[in-house]
Design a protein around this motif. Structure first.
Motif, PDB file in Angstrom:
ATOM      1  N   HIS A  90       1.156  -1.316   0.281  1.00 47.11           N
ATOM      2  CA  HIS A  90      -0.202   0.032   0.170  1.00 47.11           C
ATOM      3  C   HIS A  90       0.959   1.193   0.053  1.00 47.11           C
ATOM      4  CE1 HIS A  90       1.046  -0.888   4.258  1.00 47.11           C
ATOM      5  NE2 HIS A  90       1.001   0.617   4.213  1.00 47.11           N
ATOM      6  N   ILE A  91       2.091   1.210   0.220  1.00 43.90           N
ATOM      7  CA  ILE A  91       3.053   2.039   0.086  1.00 43.90           C
ATOM      8  C   ILE A  91       4.178   2.116  -1.131  1.00 43.90           C
ATOM      9  CG2 ILE A  91       5.253   3.403   1.466  1.00 43.90           C
ATOM     10  CD1 ILE A  91       4.179   2.491   3.993  1.00 43.90           C
ATOM     11  N   LYS A  92       3.289   2.272  -2.302  1.00 46.47           N
ATOM     12  CA  LYS A  92       4.566   3.111  -2.811  1.00 46.47           C
ATOM     13  C   LYS A  92       5.031   3.806  -3.791  1.00 46.47           C
ATOM     14  CE  LYS A  92       0.990   0.622  -5.428  1.00 46.47           C
ATOM     15  NZ  LYS A  92       0.821   0.044  -6.717  1.00 46.47           N
ATOM     16  N   TYR A  93       5.272   4.695  -3.385  1.00 44.48           N
ATOM     17  CA  TYR A  93       5.160   5.667  -4.292  1.00 44.48           C
ATOM     18  C   TYR A  93       6.109   6.926  -3.622  1.00 44.48           C
ATOM     19  CZ  TYR A  93      -0.018   5.778  -5.756  1.00 44.48           C
ATOM     20  OH  TYR A  93      -0.512   5.051  -6.670  1.00 44.48           O
ATOM     21  N   VAL A  94       6.494   6.813  -2.382  1.00 45.25           N
ATOM     22  CA  VAL A  94       7.700   7.574  -1.562  1.00 45.25           C
ATOM     23  C   VAL A  94       8.191   7.121  -1.764  1.00 45.25           C
ATOM     24  CG1 VAL A  94       8.824   7.304   0.454  1.00 45.25           C
ATOM     25  CG2 VAL A  94       6.047   8.516   0.794  1.00 45.25           C
ATOM     26  N   PRO A  95       8.474   5.336  -1.711  1.00 45.21           N
ATOM     27  CA  PRO A  95      10.255   4.262  -2.635  1.00 45.21           C
ATOM     28  C   PRO A  95      10.497   5.174  -3.945  1.00 45.21           C
ATOM     29  CG  PRO A  95       8.632   2.582  -1.100  1.00 45.21           C
ATOM     30  CD  PRO A  95       7.856   4.539  -1.571  1.00 45.21           C
ATOM     31  N   ILE A  96       9.774   5.224  -4.726  1.00 45.62           N
ATOM     32  CA  ILE A  96       9.760   5.723  -5.883  1.00 45.62           C
ATOM     33  C   ILE A  96      10.514   6.863  -5.721  1.00 45.62           C
ATOM     34  CG2 ILE A  96       9.220   6.050  -8.319  1.00 45.62           C
ATOM     35  CD1 ILE A  96       8.736   3.095  -8.110  1.00 45.62           C
ATOM     36  N   VAL A  97      10.309   8.363  -5.105  1.00 41.70           N
ATOM     37  CA  VAL A  97      10.680   9.542  -5.004  1.00 41.70           C
ATOM     38  C   VAL A  97      11.523   9.357  -4.646  1.00 41.70           C
ATOM     39  CG1 VAL A  97       9.728  11.542  -4.207  1.00 41.70           C
ATOM     40  CG2 VAL A  97       8.060  10.758  -5.122  1.00 41.70           C
ATOM     41  N   PHE A  98      12.188   8.342  -3.418  1.00 41.55           N
ATOM     42  CA  PHE A  98      13.118   8.515  -2.757  1.00 41.55           C
ATOM     43  C   PHE A  98      14.390   8.370  -3.833  1.00 41.55           C
ATOM     44  CE2 PHE A  98      10.879  10.509   0.500  1.00 41.55           C
ATOM     45  CZ  PHE A  98      12.128  10.674   1.989  1.00 41.55           C
ATOM     46  N   ILE A  99      13.910   7.007  -4.403  1.00 36.90           N
ATOM     47  CA  ILE A  99      14.912   6.618  -5.420  1.00 36.90           C
ATOM     48  C   ILE A  99      15.071   7.346  -7.007  1.00 36.90           C
ATOM     49  CG2 ILE A  99      15.446   4.783  -7.212  1.00 36.90           C
ATOM     50  CD1 ILE A  99      13.460   2.923  -5.706  1.00 36.90           C
ATOM     51  N   ILE A 100      14.360   8.347  -6.969  1.00 40.12           N
ATOM     52  CA  ILE A 100      14.530   9.621  -7.963  1.00 40.12           C
ATOM     53  C   ILE A 100      15.584  10.395  -7.746  1.00 40.12           C
ATOM     54  CG2 ILE A 100      13.633  10.838  -9.834  1.00 40.12           C
ATOM     55  CD1 ILE A 100      11.183   9.736  -9.633  1.00 40.12           C
ATOM     56  N   ILE A 101      15.385  10.828  -6.444  1.00 41.02           N
ATOM     57  CA  ILE A 101      16.384  11.594  -5.068  1.00 41.02           C
ATOM     58  C   ILE A 101      17.441  10.468  -4.959  1.00 41.02           C
ATOM     59  CG2 ILE A 101      16.742  12.940  -3.092  1.00 41.02           C
ATOM     60  CD1 ILE A 101      13.940  12.911  -2.971  1.00 41.02           C
ATOM     61  N   LEU A 102      17.521   9.795  -5.146  1.00 40.94           N
ATOM     62  CA  LEU A 102      19.159   8.547  -5.271  1.00 40.94           C
ATOM     63  C   LEU A 102      20.099   8.598  -6.301  1.00 40.94           C
ATOM     64  CD1 LEU A 102      20.709   7.247  -3.190  1.00 40.94           C
ATOM     65  CD2 LEU A 102      19.233   5.142  -3.861  1.00 40.94           C
ATOM     66  N   ILE A 103      18.975   8.561  -7.897  1.00 42.74           N
ATOM     67  CA  ILE A 103      19.548   8.635  -9.084  1.00 42.74           C
ATOM     68  C   ILE A 103      20.323   9.420  -8.902  1.00 42.74           C
ATOM     69  CG2 ILE A 103      19.459   8.405 -11.108  1.00 42.74           C
ATOM     70  CD1 ILE A 103      17.421   6.139 -10.707  1.00 42.74           C
ATOM     71  N   TYR A 104      19.352  11.453  -8.273  1.00 37.60           N
ATOM     72  CA  TYR A 104      19.455  12.456  -8.712  1.00 37.60           C
ATOM     73  C   TYR A 104      21.305  12.782  -8.310  1.00 37.60           C
ATOM     74  CZ  TYR A 104      20.226  17.239  -8.675  1.00 37.60           C
ATOM     75  OH  TYR A 104      20.417  18.650  -8.625  1.00 37.60           O
ATOM     76  N   GLU A 105      20.776  12.342  -7.345  1.00 34.47           N
ATOM     77  CA  GLU A 105      22.636  12.977  -6.140  1.00 34.47           C
ATOM     78  C   GLU A 105      23.976  11.844  -6.406  1.00 34.47           C
ATOM     79  OE1 GLU A 105      22.882  15.259  -3.650  1.00 34.47           O
ATOM     80  OE2 GLU A 105      21.308  15.911  -4.103  1.00 34.47           O
ATOM     81  N   MET A 106      22.908  10.717  -6.642  1.00 33.25           N
ATOM     82  CA  MET A 106      24.450   9.531  -6.803  1.00 33.25           C
ATOM     83  C   MET A 106      25.532  10.345  -8.732  1.00 33.25           C
ATOM     84  SD  MET A 106      22.986   6.031  -6.126  1.00 33.25           S
ATOM     85  CE  MET A 106      24.424   5.005  -6.635  1.00 33.25           C
ATOM     86  N   SER A 107      23.756  10.712  -9.324  1.00 31.69           N
ATOM     87  CA  SER A 107      24.923  10.934 -10.044  1.00 31.69           C
ATOM     88  C   SER A 107      25.841  12.672 -10.425  1.00 31.69           C
ATOM     89  CB  SER A 107      23.382  11.452 -11.338  1.00 31.69           C
ATOM     90  OG  SER A 107      22.374  12.732 -11.069  1.00 31.69           O
ATOM     91  N   LYS A 108      24.810  13.898  -9.462  1.00 31.07           N
ATOM     92  CA  LYS A 108      26.362  14.129  -8.968  1.00 31.07           C
ATOM     93  C   LYS A 108      27.478  14.753  -8.610  1.00 31.07           C
ATOM     94  CE  LYS A 108      24.278  17.955  -7.225  1.00 31.07           C
ATOM     95  NZ  LYS A 108      23.849  18.938  -5.470  1.00 31.07           N
ATOM     96  N   GLU A 109      27.601  12.850  -7.410  1.00 31.31           N
ATOM     97  CA  GLU A 109      28.333  12.469  -6.973  1.00 31.31           C
ATOM     98  C   GLU A 109      29.436  12.211  -7.948  1.00 31.31           C
ATOM     99  OE1 GLU A 109      29.714  13.010  -4.212  1.00 31.31           O
ATOM    100  OE2 GLU A 109      27.669  13.431  -3.337  1.00 31.31           O
ATOM    101  N   TYR A 110      28.682  10.892  -9.761  1.00 31.94           N
ATOM    102  CA  TYR A 110      29.874  11.317 -10.651  1.00 31.94           C
ATOM    103  C   TYR A 110      30.224  12.726 -11.328  1.00 31.94           C
ATOM    104  CZ  TYR A 110      30.062   6.737  -8.507  1.00 31.94           C
ATOM    105  OH  TYR A 110      30.110   5.497  -7.339  1.00 31.94           O
ATOM    106  N   GLU A 111      30.008  13.743 -11.295  1.00 36.52           N
ATOM    107  CA  GLU A 111      29.223  14.770 -12.061  1.00 36.52           C
ATOM    108  C   GLU A 111      28.570  14.853 -13.521  1.00 36.52           C
ATOM    109  OE1 GLU A 111      33.656  15.998 -12.514  1.00 36.52           O
ATOM    110  OE2 GLU A 111      34.192  16.235 -10.664  1.00 36.52           O
ATOM    111  N   LEU A 112      27.149  13.710 -13.260  1.00 36.26           N
ATOM    112  CA  LEU A 112      26.350  14.040 -14.372  1.00 36.26           C
ATOM    113  C   LEU A 112      24.874  14.142 -13.931  1.00 36.26           C
ATOM    114  CD1 LEU A 112      26.954  10.163 -14.706  1.00 36.26           C
ATOM    115  CD2 LEU A 112      27.765  10.891 -16.307  1.00 36.26           C
ATOM    116  N   PRO A 113      24.747  15.040 -15.332  1.00 38.27           N
ATOM    117  CA  PRO A 113      23.478  16.344 -15.050  1.00 38.27           C
ATOM    118  C   PRO A 113      22.029  15.187 -14.889  1.00 38.27           C
ATOM    119  CG  PRO A 113      24.375  15.830 -17.234  1.00 38.27           C
ATOM    120  CD  PRO A 113      25.093  15.239 -16.238  1.00 38.27           C
ATOM    121  N   GLY A 114      22.546  15.107 -13.672  1.00 42.36           N
ATOM    122  CA  GLY A 114      20.949  14.480 -12.664  1.00 42.36           C
ATOM    123  C   GLY A 114      19.316  15.311 -13.409  1.00 42.36           C
TER     124      GLY A 114
END
Length: 401
Positions: free
Chosen positions: A211-235
């Motif tokens: 029943h909880i599915k949208y919050v994990p998706i949002v946090f995965i998106i934020i995680l991918i964005y921040e990880m891309s920044k660590e590797y200097e990619l345009p997240g």
């Protein structure tokens, strides 16, 4: 103390919601009301000498999350199709030309003044060149669909381009063929990662039965964005691609690659996901602008030493928009006025290293340019009276291509 904090928090969120509700009637962007609310709270707490914890360290965190959510929310609403390509091309032309010319003119002026380090000049100018999607997208919600789509594309692309250019010059002390080649490789890599991640996240959204599915998706998106920044990619480019992908799933039925997708399930899940993103975006955006408004000092707004610079920069911005819109054969009003500076300008300004920062490119200038540009946009929206043929005029401009 705890009770007072909770009561204050609830009241601020409710007042922010009231601003959001009334903005369609008053045509005053909620962002400027939230900034003024935060500034007013600062004056009240200072007058009564109330001890308030320093929240300045929270601003970059809220700003980054707010930027991700706002671009995601805007891209989810975009209708991508072949017939929209001319409009997307115009939005890209508008965003890229404006940034390029402002950087060129600003750099030339600074070199003429004696600041010969072109790299530092560009780093200081870029924050003032980028449209704030955090302010532009919510502010044009009452314009016609075509104008709103143009603003979402232009402001999102402006954010992406501004961050790309800023990161390129921030990372590379010396500009060479190798640095340009590596930058191009990063662009191709983030597009490929974005496509794979978009498909994976869409499958995840379809298959999660909890029943909880949208919050994990949002946090995965934020995680991918921040990880891309660590590797200097345009997240931020990933956020834009994912939003477009999920928001236009129904058009992918014709491709064999997506033949196994259960589009019926996703047809119900996607609107719910959009609603959740909109709710969270509203909260984060509200808190960011209230806190930033609270951090603004009256001296920042009234600094005469930077005011003339701020007026000159804003004047150049609107002249550029007027010229480019005329060249693109698009309606000049109100699009000429929709060029607010805000969240992204603040984040980029805070990212400039002390050794690269020019003395007169300070917080006062950023605040003044931001308030002037938001105020001009507010006037443009207030005095905009859409004629009956507004929608047709916008389409006709595209057909003239």
């Amino acid at each position: 103390m705890t009770g007072a904090v909770i009561i204050t928090f609830c009241l601020l969120v409710l007042v922010s919601y009231l601003f959001d509700l009334t903005s369609s009637k008053t045509k005053i962007p909620s962002a400027i009301l939230l900034l003024l609310l935060g500034w007013g709270l600062n004056q009240i707490t200072s007058h009564f000498s109330w001890a308030i914890p320093d929240m300045s360290s929270v601003l970059p965190i809220l700003g980054t999350i707010g930027l991700i959510l706002i671009v995601l929310e805007g891209s989810l609403e975009l209708d991508f199709s072949r017939k929209k390509l001319p409009m997307i091309g115009k939005a890209m032309t508008m965003a890229s030309l404006t940034i390029a010319v402002l950087i060129a003119v600003g750099t030339a002026v600074l070199v003429w003044m004696g600041h010969t380090d072109i790299r530092s000049n560009i780093l200081n100018i870029i924050p003032l060149c980028v449209i704030s999607s955090a302010i532009a997208i919510p502010s044009v919600s009452n314009l016609s669909k075509h104008y709103k789509e143009f603003v979402v594309y232009e402001s999102s692309l402006s954010d992406v381009m501004g961050i790309l250019i800023f990161n390129f010059f921030a990372v590379n002390q010396v500009i060479s063929f190798g640095s340009v080649a590596y930058f191009s490789f990063q662009m191709v890599l983030i597009v490929l990662i974005s496509l794979v991640a978009s498909v994976a996240l869409t499958l995840l959204l379809k298959r999660i039965n909890h029943h909880i599915k949208y919050v994990p998706i949002v946090f995965i998106i934020i995680l991918i964005y921040e990880m891309s920044k660590e590797y200097e990619l345009p997240g931020l480019l990933f956020i834009l691609i994912f939003g477009l992908f999920l928001g236009n799933l129904r058009k992918l039925k014709v491709y064999n690659l997506f033949s196994n997708f259960n589009f019926e399930v996703l047809r119900h899940e996607t609107p719910k996901f959009k609603e959740q993103v909109a709710e969270v975006t509203f909260l984060v955006r509200s808190l960011f602008f209230i806190l930033f408004g609270y951090s603004i000092q009256t001296s920042d707004l009234l600094d005469v030493n930077t005011l003339w610079w701020s007026l000159g920069i804003c004047g150049l911005i609107y002249v550029m928009r007027l010229v480019v819109l005329r060249v693109l054969k698009m309606s000049l009003f109100p699009l000429t006025t929709v060029a607010p500076r805000g969240l992204i300008s603040i984040l980029l300004f805070l990212s400039i290293l002390p050794e690269d920062r020019l003395p007169f490119f300070n917080k006062s200038m950023i605040v003044q340019v931001m308030f002037i540009s938001i105020f001009v946009m507010m006037l443009g929206l207030v005095f905009h009276r859409p004629p009956k043929g507004e929608k047709q005029n916008f389409i006709l401009d595209d057909k003239k291509e």
